[in-house]
Design a protein around this motif. Structure first.
Motif, PDB file in Angstrom:
ATOM      1  N   LEU A 105      -3.408 -61.677  -8.105  1.00 37.67           N
ATOM      2  CA  LEU A 105      -2.648 -61.104  -9.212  1.00 37.67           C
ATOM      3  C   LEU A 105      -2.313 -59.645  -8.950  1.00 37.67           C
ATOM      4  CD1 LEU A 105      -4.434 -62.425 -12.456  1.00 37.67           C
ATOM      5  CD2 LEU A 105      -2.267 -63.161 -11.502  1.00 37.67           C
ATOM      6  N   LEU A 109       1.547 -59.363  -8.827  1.00 34.64           N
ATOM      7  CA  LEU A 109       2.115 -59.365 -10.178  1.00 34.64           C
ATOM      8  C   LEU A 109       3.147 -58.278 -10.416  1.00 34.64           C
ATOM      9  CD1 LEU A 109      -0.280 -60.053 -13.156  1.00 34.64           C
ATOM     10  CD2 LEU A 109       1.956 -61.027 -12.646  1.00 34.64           C
ATOM     11  N   THR A 112       6.732 -58.975  -9.648  1.00 36.61           N
ATOM     12  CA  THR A 112       7.474 -59.896 -10.497  1.00 36.61           C
ATOM     13  C   THR A 112       7.934 -59.237 -11.787  1.00 36.61           C
ATOM     14  OG1 THR A 112       5.572 -60.716 -11.697  1.00 36.61           O
ATOM     15  CG2 THR A 112       6.099 -61.824  -9.643  1.00 36.61           C
ATOM     16  N   VAL A 113       7.166 -58.296 -12.301  1.00 35.57           N
ATOM     17  CA  VAL A 113       7.553 -57.713 -13.580  1.00 35.57           C
ATOM     18  C   VAL A 113       8.172 -56.330 -13.421  1.00 35.57           C
ATOM     19  CG1 VAL A 113       5.918 -59.042 -14.922  1.00 35.57           C
ATOM     20  CG2 VAL A 113       5.202 -56.882 -13.941  1.00 35.57           C
ATOM     21  N   LEU A 115       6.919 -53.440 -12.238  1.00 40.16           N
ATOM     22  CA  LEU A 115       6.089 -52.294 -12.613  1.00 40.16           C
ATOM     23  C   LEU A 115       5.331 -51.834 -11.381  1.00 40.16           C
ATOM     24  CD1 LEU A 115       4.437 -53.481 -15.942  1.00 40.16           C
ATOM     25  CD2 LEU A 115       6.250 -51.797 -15.696  1.00 40.16           C
ATOM     26  N   TRP A 122      -3.759 -54.403 -17.276  1.00 37.61           N
ATOM     27  CA  TRP A 122      -4.244 -55.516 -18.097  1.00 37.61           C
ATOM     28  C   TRP A 122      -4.735 -56.684 -17.257  1.00 37.61           C
ATOM     29  CZ3 TRP A 122      -0.881 -59.106 -16.436  1.00 37.61           C
ATOM     30  CH2 TRP A 122       0.412 -58.680 -16.118  1.00 37.61           C
ATOM     31  N   ARG A 130      -6.996 -58.771 -23.397  1.00 38.57           N
ATOM     32  CA  ARG A 130      -5.555 -58.521 -23.286  1.00 38.57           C
ATOM     33  C   ARG A 130      -4.895 -58.612 -24.657  1.00 38.57           C
ATOM     34  NH1 ARG A 130      -3.945 -62.262 -18.059  1.00 38.57           N
ATOM     35  NH2 ARG A 130      -5.560 -61.418 -16.695  1.00 38.57           N
ATOM     36  N   ARG A 131      -5.320 -59.585 -25.446  1.00 39.68           N
ATOM     37  CA  ARG A 131      -4.748 -59.710 -26.789  1.00 39.68           C
ATOM     38  C   ARG A 131      -5.085 -58.477 -27.619  1.00 39.68           C
ATOM     39  NH1 ARG A 131      -6.517 -65.219 -26.172  1.00 39.68           N
ATOM     40  NH2 ARG A 131      -8.369 -64.938 -27.467  1.00 39.68           N
ATOM     41  N   GLU A 134      -2.995 -55.526 -26.368  1.00 40.84           N
ATOM     42  CA  GLU A 134      -1.600 -55.670 -26.745  1.00 40.84           C
ATOM     43  C   GLU A 134      -1.400 -55.403 -28.234  1.00 40.84           C
ATOM     44  OE1 GLU A 134       1.098 -55.711 -25.388  1.00 40.84           O
ATOM     45  OE2 GLU A 134       2.513 -56.599 -26.810  1.00 40.84           O
ATOM     46  N   ARG A 137      -1.621 -51.802 -28.945  1.00 39.82           N
ATOM     47  CA  ARG A 137      -0.446 -51.089 -28.451  1.00 39.82           C
ATOM     48  C   ARG A 137       0.718 -51.256 -29.440  1.00 39.82           C
ATOM     49  NH1 ARG A 137       3.501 -51.616 -25.279  1.00 39.82           N
ATOM     50  NH2 ARG A 137       3.273 -53.843 -24.937  1.00 39.82           N
TER      51      ARG A 137
ATOM     52  N   ARG C  47       5.635 -64.726 -25.661  1.00 36.00           N
ATOM     53  CA  ARG C  47       6.819 -63.895 -25.874  1.00 36.00           C
ATOM     54  C   ARG C  47       8.063 -64.450 -25.203  1.00 36.00           C
ATOM     55  NH1 ARG C  47       4.780 -58.681 -26.189  1.00 36.00           N
ATOM     56  NH2 ARG C  47       3.621 -58.615 -28.110  1.00 36.00           N
ATOM     57  N   ALA C  51      11.138 -61.940 -17.220  1.00 32.63           N
ATOM     58  CA  ALA C  51      10.485 -61.869 -15.910  1.00 32.63           C
ATOM     59  C   ALA C  51       9.036 -62.285 -16.129  1.00 32.63           C
ATOM     60  CB  ALA C  51      10.547 -60.446 -15.373  1.00 32.63           C
ATOM     61  N   PRO C  53       5.409 -63.383 -15.892  1.00 28.50           N
ATOM     62  CA  PRO C  53       4.363 -63.486 -14.879  1.00 28.50           C
ATOM     63  C   PRO C  53       3.840 -64.915 -14.720  1.00 28.50           C
ATOM     64  CG  PRO C  53       3.960 -61.631 -16.317  1.00 28.50           C
ATOM     65  CD  PRO C  53       5.106 -62.377 -16.906  1.00 28.50           C
ATOM     66  N   ALA C  56       6.262 -66.667 -12.571  1.00 30.19           N
ATOM     67  CA  ALA C  56       6.219 -66.150 -11.202  1.00 30.19           C
ATOM     68  C   ALA C  56       4.986 -66.641 -10.446  1.00 30.19           C
ATOM     69  CB  ALA C  56       6.239 -64.626 -11.245  1.00 30.19           C
ATOM     70  N   MET C  57       3.874 -66.746 -11.132  1.00 22.99           N
ATOM     71  CA  MET C  57       2.634 -67.101 -10.457  1.00 22.99           C
ATOM     72  C   MET C  57       2.486 -68.606 -10.242  1.00 22.99           C
ATOM     73  SD  MET C  57       1.172 -64.352  -9.692  1.00 22.99           S
ATOM     74  CE  MET C  57      -0.405 -64.965  -9.118  1.00 22.99           C
ATOM     75  N   ALA C  87      -2.373 -64.974 -15.350  1.00 17.86           N
ATOM     76  CA  ALA C  87      -1.300 -64.000 -15.206  1.00 17.86           C
ATOM     77  C   ALA C  87      -0.767 -63.497 -16.541  1.00 17.86           C
ATOM     78  CB  ALA C  87      -0.156 -64.624 -14.407  1.00 17.86           C
ATOM     79  N   CYS C  88      -0.906 -64.264 -17.599  1.00 19.89           N
ATOM     80  CA  CYS C  88      -0.259 -63.895 -18.873  1.00 19.89           C
ATOM     81  C   CYS C  88      -0.746 -62.533 -19.365  1.00 19.89           C
ATOM     82  CB  CYS C  88      -0.531 -64.949 -19.939  1.00 19.89           C
ATOM     83  SG  CYS C  88       0.141 -64.458 -21.539  1.00 19.89           S
ATOM     84  N   PRO C  89       0.159 -61.580 -19.487  1.00 18.27           N
ATOM     85  CA  PRO C  89      -0.250 -60.215 -19.846  1.00 18.27           C
ATOM     86  C   PRO C  89      -0.804 -60.106 -21.258  1.00 18.27           C
ATOM     87  CG  PRO C  89       2.063 -60.295 -19.163  1.00 18.27           C
ATOM     88  CD  PRO C  89       1.613 -61.700 -19.337  1.00 18.27           C
ATOM     89  N   PHE C  90      -0.485 -61.080 -22.103  1.00 20.57           N
ATOM     90  CA  PHE C  90      -0.870 -60.957 -23.503  1.00 20.57           C
ATOM     91  C   PHE C  90      -2.026 -61.872 -23.881  1.00 20.57           C
ATOM     92  CE2 PHE C  90       3.787 -60.388 -23.104  1.00 20.57           C
ATOM     93  CZ  PHE C  90       3.763 -59.011 -23.117  1.00 20.57           C
ATOM     94  N   HIS C 145       8.470 -53.971 -25.559  1.00 20.08           N
ATOM     95  CA  HIS C 145       7.029 -54.162 -25.700  1.00 20.08           C
ATOM     96  C   HIS C 145       6.393 -54.458 -24.370  1.00 20.08           C
ATOM     97  CE1 HIS C 145       7.304 -55.397 -30.167  1.00 20.08           C
ATOM     98  NE2 HIS C 145       7.431 -54.110 -29.967  1.00 20.08           N
ATOM     99  N   PHE C 146       7.063 -55.302 -23.613  1.00 18.62           N
ATOM    100  CA  PHE C 146       6.471 -55.773 -22.385  1.00 18.62           C
ATOM    101  C   PHE C 146       6.253 -54.639 -21.399  1.00 18.62           C
ATOM    102  CE2 PHE C 146       6.851 -57.586 -18.143  1.00 18.62           C
ATOM    103  CZ  PHE C 146       5.642 -58.252 -18.158  1.00 18.62           C
ATOM    104  N   THR C 147       7.216 -53.746 -21.301  1.00 20.06           N
ATOM    105  CA  THR C 147       7.074 -52.680 -20.319  1.00 20.06           C
ATOM    106  C   THR C 147       6.290 -51.516 -20.870  1.00 20.06           C
ATOM    107  OG1 THR C 147       9.195 -51.822 -21.031  1.00 20.06           O
ATOM    108  CG2 THR C 147       9.195 -53.221 -19.096  1.00 20.06           C
TER     109      THR C 147
END
Lengths: 146, 689, 152
Positions: A105, A109, A112-113, A115, A122, A130-131, A134, A137, C47, C51, C53, C56-57, C87-90, C145-147
């Protein structure tokens, strides 16, 4: 006693293995098992199997399984056993995935995003944290906008 | 074939939401949102969404059970009812009718409550009461002399039309989430929201002003609000002159209740009190919503009157969007009260001491004159105290006093001393475990009947499926039991509709609410509905008050501190309440996996400063001790509770072992909401969290 | 048709109705997660990242992104390896209960949508904190939000 008929020998490239359990879930005989300890995930599988399918190999995301067909019955062999380190959540210190998956990852990762690697902090946290991150935030952002 | 869609009324709280069941081959196969419902518009809360789990729950009682030395023994209905009748008759013969007690239930239909009180009174006792005694008894005693009727003045839908909403001791967002839709709508239209609650609850999240009042000091706050309104000349003088009595006395009583004084008592800043008073008085129409934070005190009756004074002084009665809204808890607690399942009141709120009310009922029932005793019977808490002493047999319909009544250890002792304890319930509850005989009852969708929600909305909920196994509707059980007790001529009913027709004649406000009309009324009918053809009355007191002179009365309400204040031994104040995932004693919600996932265990909320001082760590178990008992719970450290206050939900066995059984002198409601407590460390068996 | 779930958490009262409704509709635990804090609550759900994750993964291309309907799962390709969950950021994706559970995430009630009905969480929410909106409305918020950039 009937001599089991073995069709293939299982080879696992433990350096490649990510420690996901796609193979275990794919095996129709349920021959591949795993258990999670405090810090490690331990897999076990027979060295030989009687199946004539290739589902575990096909399921493996990193091609770590190699199946060697056998022409003659082989003597019983030691079962396979390998373990991987679990990755602990940076926030709550509970294990949430394996080290190789985490390494994968953090390596890929951010591409792909779009960044930088540092911004994907995270990835080091478990889903529950992570929840939490988020939502906090989002709350902060809303406060900013008020 | 597509499944049949049956519209029922949700079995949980008193909002009265519609819930559509999908029925196929006599089984409920699913549920649909009643999008066209005038009540909830398809919205449901977590409990409503999980209600289906109750119907085919593996723990449902399927057959009558008798307790024997070797355990529970199943038996047939004939044997069970014969046994019950024989044991009740034994007690009657040996000790007389007042040795019998009947706990009716706000979770049962109007018809069932009517039948149970009829059974008790025909047997010659007024010892019939139900859990309203534990939640809103003070609303009845408080409002009857003030407004003439102890019920919500306006429908819940009216909340959306208010310009100002003042919540006192009500956590509507968490406990009646679907009713909060109207609050949210009011807020969207620019209404001011004021919330007086010790805790920063989800209701308080959207408040323009949160008044964190110390538990048990609500009257001081309410008096100070009235003080400011009168001081600033913001009272509705025309309304007071034309429609009320006794304003001068009430004004005199709050003359010294300055915001500064109230700040010292309640802990709410004087400036906020002044601001709240001005906002409430200047934004019209305004509603005052109160709940168990007001009623469950040793002076609950007085606190309710203090709320009423505020509403009367600002003229917020009898119009759309205004009003005094006590939010009742259970799906049919309003109805159970209307049906006279109360120790001192007959169906339709006639007093048992009033010879005319008694005679009217006796004539209707066709029983001998003087059958109904002329003195009030025992209340819930009094029955528990008398259990095993003067009270020898108790019949509990859908009630779980072991968890819901205060000072639970004492309750358990009392129930253990009974000669005969009969429980009708869906599950083998904590209380049923100490019963001699347990009868399996039907759940909401397994029987038909009418229910009355918090805003006097009477709705019909039809039978959608059969009960599991041998379970039967409570009405069936009561009728069969009554017949075996020699009351056959008084219990000729075959259907709930027949009982409702008798209710039409026994309860004047229900006179026009016939089964035929009710079954064809998608939004139900609001009582009073005095005759057939009457549209029902959504908003009370538009013309006059049902008092002797047609005027409402102000009551001067003195402030007195709670009976048990924190001291050196018990330095903290324990207050209780609900969480959104659970319901009252938890008999239903604690058996629902989806709800247990949300809120799996008993917890206490502690302020971070108290936690740090006492060495309490979040997520660890902590002991909570009062003069009456001790429990263990998981500590949650949160600044939503004020310093010095500990909050515990009452859905789990434990909390009510600690609460205070001091009761309000008029309403006999226990003071659940304030008890002195201390925290103790608990030896951790498994040290790792 | 508007098919993206839009969450206005300032309206959320933490009643968890969406979670239980979701669990009932799809079986198992809900696919929304109501995160409760001291002064507010935030319901989180997939969400439908552009792009994404998780997409992608996925080593088997079992997760696919579609402009009109967001992220979808091709069940036959999925090996349940769990990389998407990792991979899920959330943290709003998980493997279903029991052995061999599919990855579970909010699909905005795909089946109901195909029948022209609203997702259950939207129907059940008493305060309209949840709604369905067009892609354009949700997109801005999502990307921002994502970035981690501020919502403007």
């Amino acid at each position: 006693m009937t001599v089991p008929e073995f069709h293939q020998r299982i080879h696992v490239d433990t350096d490649r293995c990510l420690g996901c359990f796609a193979c275990a879930l794919a095996c129709p005989e349920g021959l591949i098992g795993w258990e999670d300890g405090e810090r490690t995930r331990r897999f076990h599988a027979p060295a030989l199997c009687s199946g004539d399918c290739t589902r575990c190999r096909d399921a493996c995301p990193v091609d770590a399984i190699h199946l060697e067909p056998m022409k003659e019955p082989a003597p019983a062999a030691e079962p396979l056993c390998w373990s991987l380190s679990l990755a602990l959540c940076r926030m709550c210190r509970k294990p949430f995935t394996t080290q190789p998956i985490l390494a994968l990852l953090t390596r890929t990762l951010h591409h792909t995003v779009g960044l930088s690697q540092g911004e994907c902090h995270w990835a080091l946290c478990c889903p529950a944290c992570r929840r939490d991150l988020e939502s906090r935030r989002l709350l902060d952002a809303a406060r900013w906008n008020r | 074939m597509s499944p049949l869609r049956v519209r029922t009324v949700c079995p949980y709280c008193a909002v009265g939401c519609h819930l559509d069941l999908l029925v196929e081959n006599g089984r409920v196969v699913g549920m649909a949102h009643a999008v066209d419902s005038p009540v909830n518009g398809g919205n449901l809360c977590a409990k409503g969404n999980a209600a289906l789990d109750l119907l085919n729950h593996p723990e449902r009682l399927r057959t009558p059970l008798r307790r024997t030395r070797s355990g529970w023994e199943p038996l047939g209905w004939d044997d069970a009812l014969d046994l019950a009748a024989q044991r009740i008759q034994d007690v009657l013969r040996r000790h007389g009718p007042n040795a019998l007690g009947f706990l009716s239930s706000a979770k049962c239909t109007n018809e069932e409550n009517y039948l149970l009180q009829k059974l008790a009174r025909l047997l010659g006792t007024n010892n019939v009461d139900h859990c309203a005694r534990l939640c809103h008894a003070s609303t009845l005693t408080g409002l009857a002399p003030v407004l003439g009727t102890g019920a919500a003045t306006n429908p819940l839908t009216d909340l959306a039309r208010a310009r100002c909403l003042l919540f006192v001791g009500s956590n509507l967002a968490e406990n009646h989430p679907v009713a909060f839709r109207w609050v949210r709508r009011a807020k969207d239209r620019g209404a001011v929201v004021l919330v007086a609650d010790p805790r920063k609850t989800p209701t308080a999240w959207i408040a323009d002003l949160h008044l964190p009042v110390r538990p048990g000091t609500d009257i001081a706050l309410l008096n100070a609000l009235l003080h400011v309104i009168i001081r600033d000349g913001l009272e509705d003088k025309a309304f007071i002159r034309s429609r009320t009595m006794g304003f001068q006395e009430a004004a005199r009583a709050v003359r010294d209740a300055t915001p500064q004084w109230a700040e010292s008592v309640t802990g709410v800043p004087a400036r906020d009190i002044t601001r709240a008073a001005r906002l409430f008085a200047r934004s019209k129409p305004a509603s005052l919503i109160y709940c168990m934070g007001i009623t469950q005190h040793h002076n609950g009756t007085q606190a309710v009157r203090a709320c009423a004074d505020l509403v009367l002084a600002t003229g917020n009665v009898g119009r759309e969007g205004s009003g005094l809204i006590p939010v009742r808890g259970q799906d049919n607690v309003q109805g159970a009260c209307d049906m006279g399942a109360l120790s001192a009141l007959l169906p339709g709120y006639g007093s048992v001491m009033d010879p005319r009310s008694r005679a009217a009922l006796e004539a209707l029932w066709g029983c001998a004159e003087g059958t109904i005793p002329d003195r009030p019977g025992l209340t819930v808490t009094e029955m528990e105290a008398a259990a095993g002493r003067s009270l020898r047999a108790l019949v509990a319909m859908g009630e779980n006093p072991m968890v819901t009544s205060p000072n639970g250890n004492r309750v358990a002792e009392g129930l253990g001393r009974l000669d005969f304890f009969l429980v009708m319930d869906l599950f083998l509850t904590e209380s049923a475990r100490s019963a001699h005989l347990v009868l399996p009852a039907a759940a909401w969708a397994e029987k038909s009947g009418s229910k009355t929600s918090a805003d006097r909305r009477v709705q019909w909920s039809p039978r959608a499926v059969d009960p599991p196994g041998d379970a039967r509707a409570d009405a069936w059980i009561i009728t069969r039991l009554a017949r075996r007790l020699g009351l056959e001529p008084f219990f000729p009913y075959k259907t709930s509709e027949e009982v409702l027709r008798e209710i039409n004649r026994a309860v004047p406000p229900y006179a026009g609410i016939t089964p035929e009309r009710l079954q064809g009324a998608p939004a139900g009918l609001h009582w009073p509905c005095p005759q057939e053809g009457h549209p029902g009355t959504a908003i009370l007191f538009q013309d006059g008050f049902p008092t002797p002179d047609g005027r409402a009365r102000f009551f001067p309400v003195p402030f007195e501190p709670p009976p048990e204040s924190p001291d050196a031994d018990y330095p903290l104040c324990l207050t209780t309440g609900r969480v959104t995932a659970h319901y009252n004693s938890g008999a239903m919600s604690r058996r629902t996996p989806a709800l247990m996932d949300l809120s799996p265990e008993l917890f206490v909320e502690i302020h971070p400063d108290d936690a740090a001082r006492l060495g309490v760590r979040a997520g660890r178990r902590v002991g909570v001790v009062t003069r009456r008992g001790k429990m263990e719970a998981v500590a949650r450290v949160a600044s939503t509770v004020p310093r010095g206050v500990v909050f515990a939900p009452f859905h789990f066995p434990g909390t009510n072992r600690l609460t205070l059984d001091v009761v309000d002198p008029e309403a006999r409601i226990p003071a659940f909401k304030a008890a002195a407590c201390r925290l103790e460390p608990v030896e951790e068996k498994n040290a790792r969290a | 048709m508007d098919s993206f779930l839009f969450v206005d958490f300032t309206r959320c009262i933490a009643c968890h109705a969406c979670e239980t409704a979701c669990g009932r509709e799809h079986g198992g635990a809900g696919r929304l997660y109501v995160m409760r804090f001291e002064n507010a609550a935030v319901p989180l759900a997939c969400r439908q990242c552009e792009a994404a994750p998780c997409v992608a993964m996925c080593p088997e291309d079992a997760l696919v992104y579609d402009e009109g309907s967001g992220v979808g799962l091709v069940v036959e390709r999925c090996t349940r390896c769990g990389l998407c969950v990792a991979a899920c950021p959330f943290g709003v994706m998980r493997l279903g209960a029991g052995p061999g559970g599919d990855p579970v995430r909010c699909d905005r009630c795909r089946r109901r949508r195909e029948e022209g009905r609203l997702p259950v969480c939207v129907l059940t929410c008493p305060t309209q904190a949840l709604s369905v909106q067009g892609r354009a409305v949700v997109q801005d918020r999502r990307r921002i939000h994502f970035t981690g950039l501020r919502v403007s």
